[in-house]
Design a protein around this motif. Structure first.
Motif, PDB file in Angstrom:
ATOM      1  N   MET A 117       0.818  -1.211   0.000  1.00 12.47           N
ATOM      2  CA  MET A 117       0.000   0.000   0.000  1.00 12.47           C
ATOM      3  C   MET A 117       0.852   1.262   0.000  1.00 12.47           C
ATOM      4  N   LEU A 118       2.002   1.226   0.648  1.00 15.22           N
ATOM      5  CA  LEU A 118       2.901   2.378   0.607  1.00 15.22           C
ATOM      6  C   LEU A 118       3.420   2.603  -0.806  1.00 15.22           C
ATOM      7  N   ALA A 119       3.703   1.522  -1.511  1.00 13.45           N
ATOM      8  CA  ALA A 119       4.176   1.637  -2.895  1.00 13.45           C
ATOM      9  C   ALA A 119       3.080   2.185  -3.797  1.00 13.45           C
ATOM     10  N   ARG A 120       1.832   1.837  -3.498  1.00 13.79           N
ATOM     11  CA  ARG A 120       0.716   2.284  -4.343  1.00 13.79           C
ATOM     12  C   ARG A 120       0.336   3.729  -4.054  1.00 13.79           C
ATOM     13  N   LEU A 121       0.222   4.091  -2.778  1.00 15.88           N
ATOM     14  CA  LEU A 121      -0.250   5.424  -2.410  1.00 15.88           C
ATOM     15  C   LEU A 121       0.859   6.463  -2.373  1.00 15.88           C
ATOM     16  N   LYS A 122       2.076   6.018  -2.090  1.00 19.94           N
ATOM     17  CA  LYS A 122       3.235   6.919  -1.991  1.00 19.94           C
ATOM     18  C   LYS A 122       2.969   8.138  -1.097  1.00 19.94           C
ATOM     19  N   PRO A 123       2.557   7.917   0.148  1.00 22.74           N
ATOM     20  CA  PRO A 123       2.306   9.069   1.027  1.00 22.74           C
ATOM     21  C   PRO A 123       3.589   9.779   1.420  1.00 22.74           C
ATOM     22  N   ASP A 124       3.525  11.085   1.461  1.00 20.26           N
ATOM     23  CA  ASP A 124       4.664  11.872   1.949  1.00 20.26           C
ATOM     24  C   ASP A 124       4.737  11.808   3.474  1.00 20.26           C
ATOM     25  N   VAL A 125       3.570  11.668   4.094  1.00 27.92           N
ATOM     26  CA  VAL A 125       3.485  11.570   5.555  1.00 27.92           C
ATOM     27  C   VAL A 125       2.493  10.474   5.922  1.00 27.92           C
ATOM     28  N   VAL A 126       2.876   9.638   6.870  1.00 28.26           N
ATOM     29  CA  VAL A 126       1.958   8.674   7.480  1.00 28.26           C
ATOM     30  C   VAL A 126       1.781   9.114   8.924  1.00 28.26           C
ATOM     31  N   ILE A 127       0.525   9.263   9.343  1.00 29.34           N
ATOM     32  CA  ILE A 127       0.251   9.705  10.706  1.00 29.34           C
ATOM     33  C   ILE A 127      -0.689   8.727  11.388  1.00 29.34           C
ATOM     34  N   SER A 128      -0.386   8.415  12.627  1.00 25.78           N
ATOM     35  CA  SER A 128      -1.234   7.547  13.438  1.00 25.78           C
ATOM     36  C   SER A 128      -1.849   8.364  14.561  1.00 25.78           C
ATOM     37  N   ILE A 129      -3.182   8.281  14.684  1.00 29.12           N
ATOM     38  CA  ILE A 129      -3.896   9.011  15.735  1.00 29.12           C
ATOM     39  C   ILE A 129      -4.655   8.004  16.584  1.00 29.12           C
ATOM     40  N   GLU A 130      -4.126   7.737  17.785  1.00 24.41           N
ATOM     41  CA  GLU A 130      -4.781   6.809  18.715  1.00 24.41           C
ATOM     42  C   GLU A 130      -5.025   5.442  18.063  1.00 24.41           C
ATOM     43  N   ARG A 131      -3.931   4.870  17.565  1.00 23.69           N
ATOM     44  CA  ARG A 131      -3.975   3.515  17.013  1.00 23.69           C
ATOM     45  C   ARG A 131      -3.105   2.628  17.907  1.00 23.69           C
ATOM     46  N   PRO A 132      -3.551   1.428  18.290  1.00 21.51           N
ATOM     47  CA  PRO A 132      -2.733   0.581  19.163  1.00 21.51           C
ATOM     48  C   PRO A 132      -1.345   0.337  18.586  1.00 21.51           C
ATOM     49  N   GLY A 133      -0.349   0.360  19.457  1.00 20.42           N
ATOM     50  CA  GLY A 133       1.030   0.108  19.042  1.00 20.42           C
ATOM     51  C   GLY A 133       1.522  -1.220  19.578  1.00 20.42           C
ATOM     52  N   LEU A 134       2.281  -1.925  18.782  1.00 25.75           N
ATOM     53  CA  LEU A 134       2.838  -3.200  19.222  1.00 25.75           C
ATOM     54  C   LEU A 134       3.771  -3.003  20.413  1.00 25.75           C
ATOM     55  N   ALA A 135       3.574  -3.824  21.437  1.00 25.31           N
ATOM     56  CA  ALA A 135       4.483  -3.824  22.576  1.00 25.31           C
ATOM     57  C   ALA A 135       5.737  -4.625  22.222  1.00 25.31           C
TER      58      ALA A 135
END
Length: 286
Positions: A117-135
């Protein structure tokens, strides 16, 4: 006030209540993170916004509310945006927003999904807002210490593998990005997230960090944005689609146990600070 004082004032405001000890973590971050994150977004053409924290069999209000506000502000600035989330939130939003549905629940599949998906969308910025993070043990935990891995599609790799910039917003220590303060988070009574990011924003409520980004984008671009944030209407929109408060676990127009008026007051205080900002004091504008 100038832009430096504006961002410092916002950073203080975001943790003023110190609901989950985020004010104690703030000194560990290099000040100016709201401004640096805002500049990344102002310069971006394409932005991917991940959100959605599973609670019971649905999603909580904290996260999507701020993600929607930021999405709309960025679109107003002419940027291409996608909201990345898993069901049931993805299904709830797909009629009204460009949605990337997260579907991978194991690490190998998640890495492949993110790379594709990163290759397809090519975002300049990826932002996470209150998404669970792997411990550190590659599991997901909520604030009660419960293992919620079976209900968490994996978004972490989108931030760690992106060739662009990564921003994260958290309010408790178990969200994507909080690995940037792993030593400090380890002192909290929580299973902290290990996933880091380029710029971390901490807040009493993660939605409010997104509101601060909308405010700083207004200052940087001199485009009216903050007044367009539809706090109460978006809470109602999410509630109608099955959201619940992450603290009370009830379908109410609240965020983390706080009434809707708390978020509205935060928006008012951000607006007051914007009104005091004088762009003529800046030598250059982003």
């Amino acid at each position: 006030m100038n832009i430096s004082k504006l961002t410092d004032s916002m950073e203080h405001l975001l943790v003023e209540r110190n609901l989950r000890r985020m004010a104690e973590l703030r000194p560990a971050l290099e000040s100016g993170y709201v401004l640096r994150a805002g500049r990344l977004l102002a310069e971006a053409n394409t932005v991917l916004i991940g959100t959605g924290f599973p609670v019971l069999e649905t999603f909580e209000t904290d996260g999507p509310l701020g993600a929607i506000a930021l999405y709309k502000a960025l679109e107003q600035l002419g940027k291409s945006c996608h909201l990345a989330c898993a069901d049931p939130l993805a299904n709830a939003l797909k009629q009204d927003f460009e949605v990337l549905k997260l579907q991978a629940f194991d690490l190998d599949s998640a890495r492949m999904e993110a790379e594709s998906m990163l290759a397809r969308l090519k975002p300049d910025v990826v932002i996470s807002i209150e998404r669970p993070g792997l411990a550190e043990d590659n599991r997901y935990y909520n604030m009660r210490g419960e293992d919620i891995s079976t209900r968490c599609a994996i978004f972490d790799y989108y931030l760690t593998l992106t060739p662009g910039a990564s921003i994260a917003i958290g309010d408790g220590g178990n969200e994507i990005g909080m690995g940037k303060l792993q030593a400090e988070v380890s002192a909290l009574d929580i299973h902290g997230a290990a996933t880091s990011c380029d710029e971390l924003l901490i807040a009493d409520v993660s939605n409010w960090g997104a509101y601060a980004l909308v405010a700083i984008l207004e200052a940087l671009t001199q485009t009216p944005l903050l007044a367009s944030v539809e706090h109460h209407d978006t809470l109602r929109y999410l509630s109608d689609r099955g959201s619940i408060d992450g603290v009370t676990r009830e379908n109410t127009l609240t965020e983390d146990g706080l009434p809707a008026s708390a978020g509205a007051d935060l928006l008012s205080q951000l607006q007051q600070r914007l009104d005091e900002y004088d762009p003529s004091q800046e030598n250059e504008r982003v």
